[in-house]
Design a protein around this motif. Sequence first.
Motif, PDB file in Angstrom:
ATOM      1  N   VAL A  12       0.828  -1.214   0.000  1.00  0.00           N
ATOM      2  CA  VAL A  12       0.000   0.000   0.000  1.00  0.00           C
ATOM      3  C   VAL A  12       0.856   1.255   0.000  1.00  0.00           C
ATOM      4  O   VAL A  12       0.479   2.288  -0.564  1.00  0.00           O
ATOM      5  N   VAL A  13       2.040   1.161   0.624  1.00  0.00           N
ATOM      6  CA  VAL A  13       2.937   2.331   0.635  1.00  0.00           C
ATOM      7  C   VAL A  13       3.451   2.601  -0.781  1.00  0.00           C
ATOM      8  O   VAL A  13       3.484   3.751  -1.231  1.00  0.00           O
ATOM      9  N   TYR A  14       3.823   1.529  -1.483  1.00  0.00           N
ATOM     10  CA  TYR A  14       4.246   1.701  -2.876  1.00  0.00           C
ATOM     11  C   TYR A  14       3.130   2.331  -3.702  1.00  0.00           C
ATOM     12  O   TYR A  14       3.349   3.248  -4.481  1.00  0.00           O
ATOM     13  N   THR A  59      -1.746  -6.816  -5.673  1.00  0.00           N
ATOM     14  CA  THR A  59      -3.093  -6.269  -5.736  1.00  0.00           C
ATOM     15  C   THR A  59      -3.190  -4.793  -5.371  1.00  0.00           C
ATOM     16  O   THR A  59      -3.531  -3.949  -6.196  1.00  0.00           O
ATOM     17  N   MET A  60      -2.883  -4.481  -4.102  1.00  0.00           N
ATOM     18  CA  MET A  60      -3.214  -3.152  -3.588  1.00  0.00           C
ATOM     19  C   MET A  60      -2.495  -2.025  -4.332  1.00  0.00           C
ATOM     20  O   MET A  60      -3.085  -1.015  -4.661  1.00  0.00           O
ATOM     21  N   ALA A  76     -10.387  -7.465  -5.768  1.00  0.00           N
ATOM     22  CA  ALA A  76     -10.329  -6.651  -4.553  1.00  0.00           C
ATOM     23  C   ALA A  76     -11.288  -5.465  -4.601  1.00  0.00           C
ATOM     24  O   ALA A  76     -11.847  -5.068  -3.581  1.00  0.00           O
ATOM     25  N   LEU A  77     -11.505  -4.906  -5.792  1.00  0.00           N
ATOM     26  CA  LEU A  77     -12.367  -3.732  -5.900  1.00  0.00           C
ATOM     27  C   LEU A  77     -13.827  -4.074  -5.658  1.00  0.00           C
ATOM     28  O   LEU A  77     -14.574  -3.288  -5.078  1.00  0.00           O
ATOM     29  N   ASN A  99      -7.939   1.226 -13.210  1.00  0.00           N
ATOM     30  CA  ASN A  99      -9.050   0.274 -13.077  1.00  0.00           C
ATOM     31  C   ASN A  99     -10.202   0.394 -14.065  1.00  0.00           C
ATOM     32  O   ASN A  99     -11.309  -0.044 -13.773  1.00  0.00           O
ATOM     33  N   VAL A 157       0.856   9.619  -5.412  1.00  0.00           N
ATOM     34  CA  VAL A 157       1.230  10.976  -5.023  1.00  0.00           C
ATOM     35  C   VAL A 157       2.325  11.544  -5.932  1.00  0.00           C
ATOM     36  O   VAL A 157       2.331  12.728  -6.249  1.00  0.00           O
ATOM     37  N   PHE A 161       0.613   4.125  -2.727  1.00  0.00           N
ATOM     38  CA  PHE A 161       0.367   5.502  -2.293  1.00  0.00           C
ATOM     39  C   PHE A 161       1.383   6.455  -2.913  1.00  0.00           C
ATOM     40  O   PHE A 161       1.020   7.488  -3.496  1.00  0.00           O
ATOM     41  N   LEU A 162       2.679   6.104  -2.821  1.00  0.00           N
ATOM     42  CA  LEU A 162       3.697   6.976  -3.404  1.00  0.00           C
ATOM     43  C   LEU A 162       3.553   7.030  -4.917  1.00  0.00           C
ATOM     44  O   LEU A 162       3.823   8.059  -5.533  1.00  0.00           O
ATOM     45  N   ILE A 189      -4.121  -1.499  -7.742  1.00  0.00           N
ATOM     46  CA  ILE A 189      -5.410  -0.807  -7.670  1.00  0.00           C
ATOM     47  C   ILE A 189      -5.201   0.697  -7.605  1.00  0.00           C
ATOM     48  O   ILE A 189      -5.876   1.470  -8.248  1.00  0.00           O
ATOM     49  N   MET A 190      -4.205   1.097  -6.788  1.00  0.00           N
ATOM     50  CA  MET A 190      -4.028   2.523  -6.538  1.00  0.00           C
ATOM     51  C   MET A 190      -3.502   3.283  -7.758  1.00  0.00           C
ATOM     52  O   MET A 190      -3.832   4.443  -7.946  1.00  0.00           O
ATOM     53  N   THR A 212      -6.333  -9.174 -10.359  1.00  0.00           N
ATOM     54  CA  THR A 212      -6.314  -9.007  -8.902  1.00  0.00           C
ATOM     55  C   THR A 212      -7.162  -7.819  -8.467  1.00  0.00           C
ATOM     56  O   THR A 212      -7.932  -7.914  -7.522  1.00  0.00           O
TER      57      THR A 212
END
Lengths: 278, 286
Positions: free
Chosen positions: B114-116, B211-212, B240-241, B220, B122, B118-119, B215-216, B236
């Motif tokens: 999730v950190v990957y 996955t996460m 998850a979505l 999608n 951003v 998110f960055l 998605i970010m 994936t």
Amino acid sequence: MRISPRTTQAAALAGMWVLAILTLGVLAFIIAYILVHGLPHVTWSFLTESPESMGREGGILPMIVGTAWVAGLAVVIAAPVGVATAVYLTEYTREGRLTAVIRFGADCLAGIPSIIFGLFGFVFFVITLGMGLSIVSGALTLALMVLPTIIRTTEEAIRAVPSSYRDASYGLGSTRWQMVTQVVLRSALPGIGTGIVLSIGRSVSETAAVMLTAGSALGLPHTAFDSSRTLALHFYILSREGISMTNAFATASVLIIAILAINLAAYGLMRRFVARVT
Amino acid sequence: MRREKIIALALLVTALSAISGLALITAFIFKEGLPIMLTVGLEKFILSGDWYPTEGAFGIFPMIVGSLAVTAGAMVIGVLFGLGCAVLLTQFAPPRLVSIIKPSIELLAGIPSVVYGFLGVVILVPLIRENLGGPGLSVLAASIVLGIMVLPTVTSISVDALQAVPRSYREGSIALGATVWQTTHRVVLRAARSGIVAAVILGMGRAVGETMAVIMVAGNTLDVPGSILDPVRTLTSNIALEMGYAAGDHRKALFATGVVLFVIIMILNTIALAVSRRRARQAVVR
């Protein structure tokens, strides 16, 4: 014109150094970026209060508790099973069809994506066994996920124990079980610890599998059968739904610091183990 | 002696847990997903592009293309960087630097996905949007993020493969007057080939299964991407979505998506295992 081998080597070396420095640069950047933006908001009250209005205000205490529960329970379940499997594979049997099947199972399990674990945990633990979206469901799912890591690292640690230790133990008249528990496992302990600590790290950072099995309740969990949102999932929800960037960064900082501490502990244990068996 | 036998038996039963776990996962994923696949028709499910789950149209072709596209992109980055780092670590870098670089790359593997992601959102996504056009959320963004994420897998397995090459090969080549680089790419890399192939395939499995983070940053959308700047949805992310609110046939279709993903992963795993087993046999022959 022929380029001299020395020039080619210099060029290749320069290229590889650029790749390695970029890689380390990315790592440093990720950690620095998160901590710079998030750490100023990590206050004592942020760590000790419950979130309010979906996490826009307040702290992350329930997520810290939830993460500790889920990751802790997962490893408590997976460690004995993983260590016993590794002991069986290394000390109690010869390589054959059976060990090949067990290894195949572990290797395949290691390659399965976390979202598949999530789907499985959802139909099996949450629905079929009726555990609901809960800490137990999440922990059991994660236990299955980290099992291969624990088996692999324990096996390697046991194999690194010099065979003279075993001979000495047998020479003193011990049974196989006494030899395994009192000599082999004791010497291999820091190596096994490395695997366990890394599994905790993997459980803490996992998101997809816990989202489908432990749920995303915001409250403080009271029993292991309550649903609980982990730190990683909270961070995901905060940032993805744009609830609060400030709190997302602060949560990510807590997560990153936890991961750093866990990896440092694993590294320390590994060095101790290497020093012990060599 | 009886006690020893009981202990051995208990250990055997425990040791079967990994393989039984795998069997349970396979059974439940197929049990939930296979029926709807057969109702829709296997061909239609895999080759149709219509995904309207509330109207009973289940076609996952764009997601399959999406997964393959981001994986291919990730491998370009992951293999280049991963193999570069592995060669540097095993053939050139002094031990003191190895003791800094190796744990750092392992740490990279420990950072939550999730950190990957998110960055990626951003920093990377705006960068792509402003400089290359398109929405930013794209195959390219997902490939870069995934490439960084699979790099540690590729590095650590390649390092093992490169270290398993007998020292005599290297010394023989250097004694013949070859430079370290010539030795590396003509002798060491060639000898470690099957291990490196295994590393690449396992890295591929990582990328397909992530996955996460995807998605970010991937956007999608439900269309087959026309360029690397277009958004995509992977297998994936599809699961998850929509898993959060899906029910009935829709939920079953998500499990069916899981079946397709599972089959892809098992094929990759089996190839990787077969390749590394061949390496083990070769090592014995030597």
